[in-house]
Design an enzyme around this catalytic site. Structure first.
Site, PDB file in Angstrom:
ATOM      1  N   CYS A 233       3.314   6.410  -4.137  1.00  0.00           N
ATOM      2  CA  CYS A 233       3.145   5.002  -3.780  1.00  0.00           C
ATOM      3  C   CYS A 233       3.307   4.897  -2.264  1.00  0.00           C
ATOM      4  CB  CYS A 233       4.220   4.186  -4.492  1.00  0.00           C
ATOM      5  SG  CYS A 233       4.249   2.438  -4.049  1.00  0.00           S
TER       6      CYS A 233
ATOM      7  N   CYS B  53      -3.478   2.639  -0.818  1.00  0.00           N
ATOM      8  CA  CYS B  53      -2.620   2.241  -1.937  1.00  0.00           C
ATOM      9  C   CYS B  53      -3.117   3.060  -3.113  1.00  0.00           C
ATOM     10  CB  CYS B  53      -2.766   0.750  -2.226  1.00  0.00           C
ATOM     11  SG  CYS B  53      -2.059   0.234  -3.822  1.00  0.00           S
TER      12      CYS B  53
HETATM   13  N1  DGL Z   1       0.471   1.798  -5.542  1.00  0.00           N
HETATM   14  C1  DGL Z   1       1.239   1.270  -4.503  1.00  0.00           C
HETATM   15  C2  DGL Z   1       0.892   1.839  -3.134  1.00  0.00           C
HETATM   16  O1  DGL Z   1       0.417   2.932  -3.057  1.00  0.00           O
HETATM   17  C3  DGL Z   1       1.659  -0.149  -4.439  1.00  0.00           C
HETATM   18  C4  DGL Z   1       1.009  -1.217  -5.194  1.00  0.00           C
HETATM   19  C5  DGL Z   1       1.941  -2.361  -5.383  1.00  0.00           C
HETATM   20  O2  DGL Z   1       2.764  -2.250  -6.284  1.00  0.00           O
HETATM   21  O3  DGL Z   1       1.877  -3.328  -4.622  1.00  0.00           O
HETATM   22  O4  DGL Z   1       1.110   1.211  -2.138  1.00  0.00           O
END
Ligand code: DGL
Length: 258
Positions: free
Chosen positions: A76, A186
């Protein structure tokens, strides 16, 4: 064989986005066991405070380590920006690999290009991103594109629904035909790469951090003597804070997407 080598690699994200990274991890390290934890009950992280994301990330990592993780992948970008430094300080003996927007390979491929960096508002607002843009932006025109609501929408599944394509169109449609590269900053966004590509029209190259993260995990496991020494294929397990059969089935489905 040491007990530690027998442990699994703990991988986590705010929800199912990190499954795009898990795919790259399994491709790079097919003999490792992985346990994926998606914090879907608390998604999206990008719309929380930095302190909340740090607390949530700390709890997840502590549970994964208590369950026997030998290494952690923060799949993430948002949690990496908010929590990686503190997690590494708290667990100096554990390899903790994060992910960041793949601006470096994009800027190398298009040194004078226009590069969109799609990410959460938090990722684009924190110092880590500004450092990255200063270090690798060079002569490029780097355009940060915060995408509020997009990760939360992807969490719901149903990727072919028209509302999702419309949302993507609203976020990036103004750049149609005008960009050289798109950084998917993301881990949810690789699941809507086709929709982004359609909204931008032909010609934009895509970059995400999955493969780089997988190579970094291999390097760290190797340095620490933690690479699995087995010939069988590794196991991949899924867990979620939204602990329902439907949610886990959604994770499995996302893991099987091409
Ligand atoms: N998948 C996450 C990232 O790579 C975050 C998405 C979220 O929960 O806002 O930033």
């Amino acid at each position: 064989m040491s007990g530690e080598r027998e442990g699994f690699v703990g991988v986590f994200d705010s929800g199912l986005g990190g499954i795009s990274v898990l795919r790259a991890l399994v491709d790079e390290l097919p003999h490792e066991d992985f346990r994926y934890f998606g914090d879907s009950a608390n998604a999206p992280y990008g719309e929380k405070t930095e302190a909340q994301v740090l607390d949530l990330s700390r709890d997840i990592v502590e549970r994964l380590l208590a369950d026997g993780a030998k290494a952690i992948v923060i799949a993430c970008n948002t949690a990496t920006s908010a929590a990686a430094a503190a997690l590494r300080a708290a667990h100096p003996d554990v390899p903790i690999v994060g992910i960041e927007p793949a601006l470096k390979p994009a800027a190398r491929a298009f040194p004078h290009g226009r590069i969109l960096v799609m990410a959460t508002e938090m990722t684009l607002g924190l110092e880590k991103y500004h450092e990255l843009a200063r270090a690798w932006g060079g002569e490029c025109e780097v355009v940060p594109v915060p995408c509020p609501g997009l990760a939360a929408r992807i969490e719901r599944g149903d990727l072919d629904a028209p509302d999702l394509a419309e949302m993507v169109g609203r976020l990036v449609g103004d750049y149609a035909g005008k960009v050289d590269a798109v950084v998917l900053g993301c881990t949810h966004y690789p699941f809507v790469r086709a929709q982004i590509s359609r909204a931008l029209g032909p010609g934009a190259a895509f970059f995400d951090g999955g493969a780089g993260t997988a190579r970094q995990l291999r390097k760290r496991l190797s340095e620490e003597g933690l690479l699995a020494e087995r010939s069988r294929a590794g196991r991949v397990e899924f867990a979620s804070s939204l602990d329902t059969p439907e949610e886990l089935a959604l994770y499995q489905r996302f893991f099987s997407l091409p």
